[in-house]
Scaffold this active site. Structure first.
Site, short mmCIF file in Angstrom:
data_model
loop_
_atom_site.label_atom_id
_atom_site.label_comp_id
_atom_site.label_asym_id
_atom_site.label_seq_id
_atom_site.Cartn_x
_atom_site.Cartn_y
_atom_site.Cartn_z
CG ASP A 120 11.11 13.01 8.38
OD1 ASP A 120 11.01 14.07 7.73
OD2 ASP A 120 11.10 11.89 7.86
CB ILE A 147 -0.96 0.04 1.22
CG1 ILE A 147 -0.16 -0.06 2.53
CG2 ILE A 147 -2.01 -1.04 1.12
CD1 ILE A 147 -1.02 0.14 3.77
N GLY A 148 2.15 1.14 0.12
CA GLY A 148 2.99 2.34 0.13
C GLY A 148 4.46 2.00 0.13
CB SER A 149 7.13 2.25 -1.64
OG SER A 149 8.50 1.96 -1.65
N GLY A 150 8.51 4.04 0.73
CA GLY A 150 9.24 5.25 1.06
C GLY A 150 10.72 5.01 1.14
CB VAL A 178 3.71 0.56 4.28
CG1 VAL A 178 2.64 0.32 5.34
CG2 VAL A 178 4.81 1.46 4.84
CB SER A 232 12.62 3.77 6.03
OG SER A 232 11.22 3.88 6.12
N GLY A 233 11.46 1.86 3.49
CA GLY A 233 10.95 0.53 3.19
C GLY A 233 9.58 0.57 2.56
#
Length: 977
Positions: free
Chosen positions: A815, A694-697, A702, A699-700
């Site tokens: 952050d 459902i998501g990506s950033g 999700v 750090s990794g």
């Protein structure tokens, strides 16, 4: 004979008296020892064990840390525990020591309220210093017994309410400091009764608007008067001229109006007058010329008019700062004749004409700032005649001509800022050789020629801005020797050739802007040293080759612009690992299928005008053509054979392993539960699949995982491989911080598990995702109501306030951004993502030991441009940006704001460009998506004021998060009343 008999008698009597006194002294000292030990054990927490020598078996506390005794009376007279990192409440028990005269507890973490009974015990003190702690609540009235107090310092706490009337009844008080608290009311006139006062400092408090009391003119012994940021209105009273002992007058950042009184000439001993950032009007009084002791004059940011008095050149000036006024005319040449002048700041006025060419000939200038005027002509070539000039600031004028060659011989310079002028010609070769230079800004002039390779000698350079000139030739390899370089901008020039590969060795680099040149060749691909890079702009050049997939190794990259080049090949799917807020690869020659992870509308505009790109899911791109059936069949058969072969090999190895070891090869996970949960790693790890992504950033990735009981959790799988070291620190930070705190507005960490190359964090699932997504991407219907946005703001503020003021030691998030504020099914917020969070249990220098700027592009506080000191005010600034997002509906770096414009500058410019008698143009700021009532407009105006307070450039001027919560709650309650 009789005298001989009497002498032994008197000697014996004297000996008995001395023995009795010593005995009494030792008895008193024993009692003091017991008091000290009792206070240490019951009222203080010495986490660093600094008071380790305070032990019961020691009979003499005079040798203990922080204790000073009067040797004659054998008694404790002073306790100084400043900077010891102590926790606890106000240790009033110390005051049971009857001989105690000085109690200094500054720069600790002591808190709670101070009641009248506790304070009354300390009425015999001469000095009480509680500065830089966490005390709260109203100050109690000081009893009349406090007749001996000389020094009272309660600065930098969270005391609130009005200053008690008893503060005007200290007959011997010489120093009163109440800086940076939460005092309300007006500046009290009864402070004029403190006849012995030498030092009065009560600035940086949210007082109500009120005048500067004329009664303060009665303080004939006063040497320092510091009442900045205290909401003072009206004119400066004539009585200020009665302060005949005054050396320092500082009333900056108030709302004072009217003219500077002529009575100011009565300050015969004054050395510093600081009145900047007020609304003072009229011309400068000629009487200023009579203040022959004056060393520093700062009248910036007012509405003063007229020319400078020529008598000002005869003052004994070390510093003259008249910035941001309405002075007009030429700068008097008498200033250049002053032999005492060291610091000259005349910026942001309306000065015209040429600078006196003899500036620097008769004085050893150290700082010279005439920026933001209308000055013309050539630069004075003698500015650095004394070889002491450190700061040369000339930007935003109309200076012309070439750079004097003498500037290249000024080795003392650390800052050169001459942008936005009309300077031209080749830069002298010796100008690039400044070993001590830290900042060089020459952008938007008409300089030409090449950038000399001798710039390699400027080893301390951290900011290099040369954009918007006519520099040509190749980028010199000497740039690669600037190992402290953080910001490098040569955009909008005529530079050619390939970018030196060695530039990727600049470990400190954060911003690299090369756009709008004629660079050719491939993009350098060895990014193993660029650990700090947050912005990379290579657009509008002639770069060729492919987009390096190694860009995904840059852990903090948030801004990537590769548009308008000749890049070919595919879009690397690895780029999704970056937490990009801006991505643009448009107008290139890219081809192939757009990776599934880029199907988010956020990335769409950054991929347009690449005719060879296709996508089976994004309607703006043509569908990908079907492959030859035979080739597809061949691929399928080959893949099937491969998997069958791998299956046989794995089965063989598994059986062999079981035969020889008799046990399973199931991976061993290290798991930790932080809440009561009904699942294990077996319910999480197998479901970290693409279907659940459902998501990506940065750090990794999700995943949304459906548990057996029908509930959902969010599982973050951190990146491994080359980023493992970085993500391990994030993993540890999340566990250390989220694992031990509980708050309704902070996301709950439920579970963690890790193996050799796997790190997973499991959180409560937030149905509505992040605030950034619902505000900027999904544009959720619920956010049409201002009440929903205000509730989100209050909740997020409460979460941050808990981190700053409710945790011991305090926690800094570092952050804060809309993407790190998650929303549950009722749109109630949770602060999330603590990978960069730090605690303040060590000295601040330890917290800020890393040179890297923590945070995300657009949310970073401006003080990171010149320091890496970490305080809670960094989070306050970022939260102010979030408030502006909620009001405007725009991203922090929304393209609609224009070039070189972020949301803070955009909003600030609009607000402060409004005339004083005109209302702020809210319609130009407010998100048009909002459905607003008349009441909402007034609330939004006040929330905007809070946002501006949070984002003020000076950290000290920003409110605490506790204060932000109070302000927002008042607005929320007012909205419903």
């Amino acid at each position: 004979m009789q005298q001989q008999v009497l002498n032994p008698f008197f000697s014996l009597l004297l000996l008995l008296c001395l023995t009795s006194i010593i005995s009494l002294g030792l008895s008193s000292l024993y009692k003091d020892t017991q008091i000290l030990l009792r206070v240490k054990s019951t009222q203080l927490q010495d986490k660093d064990n600094i008071l380790k020598d305070w032990v019961p078996n020691s009979n003499n506390p005079c040798n203990w840390t922080g204790i000073t005794c009067d040797i004659r009376n054998i008694s404790v007279v002073s306790i100084d525990l400043s900077h010891f990192n102590l926790y606890g409440e106000f240790p009033c028990g110390f005051c049971y020591i009857r001989t105690l005269r000085k109690l200094s507890l500054g720069y600790n973490n002591l808190g709670s309220t101070i009641n009248m009974h506790s304070l009354s015990l300390c009425s015999k003190l001469f000095v009480l210093d509680l500065t830089q702690n966490l005390f709260i609540g109203q100050l109690p009235e000081f009893a009349s017994e406090f007749s001996e107090i000389r020094v009272l310092d309660l600065s930098y706490n969270n005391f609130s309410g009005e200053i008690p009337a008893s503060f005007g009844r200290f007959p011997k008080l010489q120093v009163l400091k109440l800086i940076s608290n939460l005092f309300s009311g007006i500046v009290p006139s009864f402070l004029g009764n403190l006849s012995a006062l030498r030092d009065l400092e009560i600035g940086y408090n949210p007082f109500k608007e009120g005048p500067l009391p004329w009664q303060l003119g009665n303080l004939s012994n006063l040497e320092t008067l510091y009442i900045s940021n205290a909401s003072l209105i009206g004119s400066i009273p004539d009585s200020v001229g009665n302060l005949v002992s005054l050396k320092n007058l500082d009333l900056n950042s108030n709302y004072l109006s009217g003219e500077i009184p002529n009575s100011i000439c009565g300050l015969k001993k004054v050395e510093q007058i600081v009145l900047f950032n007020n609304n003072l009007q009229g011309e400068l009084p000629e009487s200023l010329g009579n203040l022959t002791t004056l060393l520093r004059l700062d009248l910036g940011q007012n509405n003063l008019t007229g020319k400078l008095p020529h008598t000002i050149g005869s003052l004994c000036l070390i510093s003259l700062r008249l910035n941001e006024n309405l002075f007009y005319g030429e700068i008097p040449s008498s200033l250049a004749l002053n032999p005492n002048l060291r610091y000259l700041a005349l910026f942001a006025n309306n000065f015209t004409g040429k600078l006196p060419q003899h500036f620097g000939l008769y004085s050893d200038l150290e700082e010279f700032d005439v920026s933001n005027n209308k000055l013309t002509g050539e630069l004075p070539k003698h500015l650095c005649q004394g070889k002491r000039l450190q700061s040369l600031v000339l930007f935003n004028n109309k200076f012309s001509g070439t750079l004097p060659s003498q500037f290249g011989e000024c080795r003392s310079l650390t800052i050169i800022s001459m942008e936005n002028n009309q300077l031209s010609g080749d830069v002298p070769s010796n100008f690039w050789i400044h070993p001590g230079l830290e900042t060089l800004k020459m952008q938007y002039n008409m300089f030409s020629g090449s950038i000399s390779n001798s710039i390699s000698t400027a080893k301390r350079l951290s900011k290099l801005h040369l954009q918007g000139n006519n520099f040509s030739g190749m980028l010199p390899t000497g740039i690669c020797e600037l190992h402290l370089l953080m910001k490098f901008d040569v955009s909008k020039n005529l530079l050619t050739g390939e970018v030196p590969i060695c530039i990727t060795r600049l470990k400190m680099l954060e911003f690299l802007r090369l756009q709008e040149n004629m660079f050719t060749g491939p993009i350098p691909s060895n990014f193993s040293f660029w650990h700090e890079l947050t912005e990379l702009n290579l657009s509008h050049n002639q770069f060729s080759g492919t987009i390096p997939s190694q860009l995904s190794y840059l852990p903090y990259l948030t801004y990537l612009d590769l548009s308008m080049n000749s890049l070919t090949g595919n879009v690397p799917p690895e780029l999704v690992k970056l937490g990009l807020s801006v991505f643009n690869a448009s107008r290139n020659k890219l081809y192939g299928e757009v990776p599934y992870v880029f199907s988010n509308p956020v990335f769409l505009s950054g991929l347009m005008e690449n005719p060879g790109l296709c996508s089976p899911v994004i309607k703006e791109f043509p569908p990908c053509s079907k492959q030859n059936p035979f080739s597809v069949t061949a691929v399928i058969i080959s893949a099937a054979c491969f998997f069958i072969f791998v299956g046989f090999v794995l089965l063989f190895l598994k059986r062999k392993f079981l035969f020889f070891n008799g046990k399973s090869c199931k991976p061993s996970y290290k798991t930790t539960t932080f809440q009561i949960v009904g699942f294990s790693e077996e319910d999480i790890v197998p479901f970290l699949t693409r279907e659940n992504l459902i998501g990506s950033g940065s750090s990794g990735q999700v995943y949304k995982v459906n548990l057996n009981n029908g509930e959902f959790v969010a599982a973050k799988k951190l990146w491994g491989g080359t980023q493992k070291l970085h993500t391990e620190s994030l993993f540890k930070s999340e566990i250390d911080i989220l694992g031990r705190i509980r708050h309704a507005n902070i996301v709950k960490l439920l579970f963690s598990c890790s193996a050799d190359d796997l790190m997973v964090l499991v959180y409560e699932y937030m149905e509505n995702g992040s605030l950034g997504d619902v505000l900027h991407v999904n544009k959720c219907e619920e956010l049409r109501e201002w009440s929903t946005r205000l509730n989100i703001a209050v909740g997020a503020a409460q979460g941050l306030a808990y981190l700053h003021h409710g945790c011991v030691p305090p926690i800094l998030h570092r952050d804060v951004k809309s993407n790190n504020i998650l929303l549950d099914q009722d749109f109630l917020p949770r602060v999330a993502d603590f990978g960069l969070a730090k605690t303040l249990q060590h000295e601040e220098g330890d917290v800020s030991a890393t040179p890297r700027v923590a945070g995300s592009y657009g949310y970073i506080a401006p003080e990171y441009g010149y320091t890496h000191k970490v305080t809670e005010k960094v989070d306050v600034y970022s939260f102010g940006v979030v408030l502006m997002e909620l009001i405007t509906g725009k991203r922090p770096n929304d393209p609609s704001l224009g070039d070189n414009m972020d949301i803070v500058k955009w909003v600030t410019d609009i607000v402060f460009s409004s005339a004083e008698d005109q209302p702020i143009d809210l319609a130009h700021i407010i998100d048009p998506m909002l459905n607003l009532t008349t009441c909402d407009y007034e609330v939004i105006k006040n929330v905007l004021h809070v946002a501006l307070l949070c984002t003020t450039p000076f950290p000290m001027n920003r409110p605490s998060m506790r204060r932000v919560v109070e302000l927002l709650k008042e607005l929320k309650l007012g909205r419903h009343n």
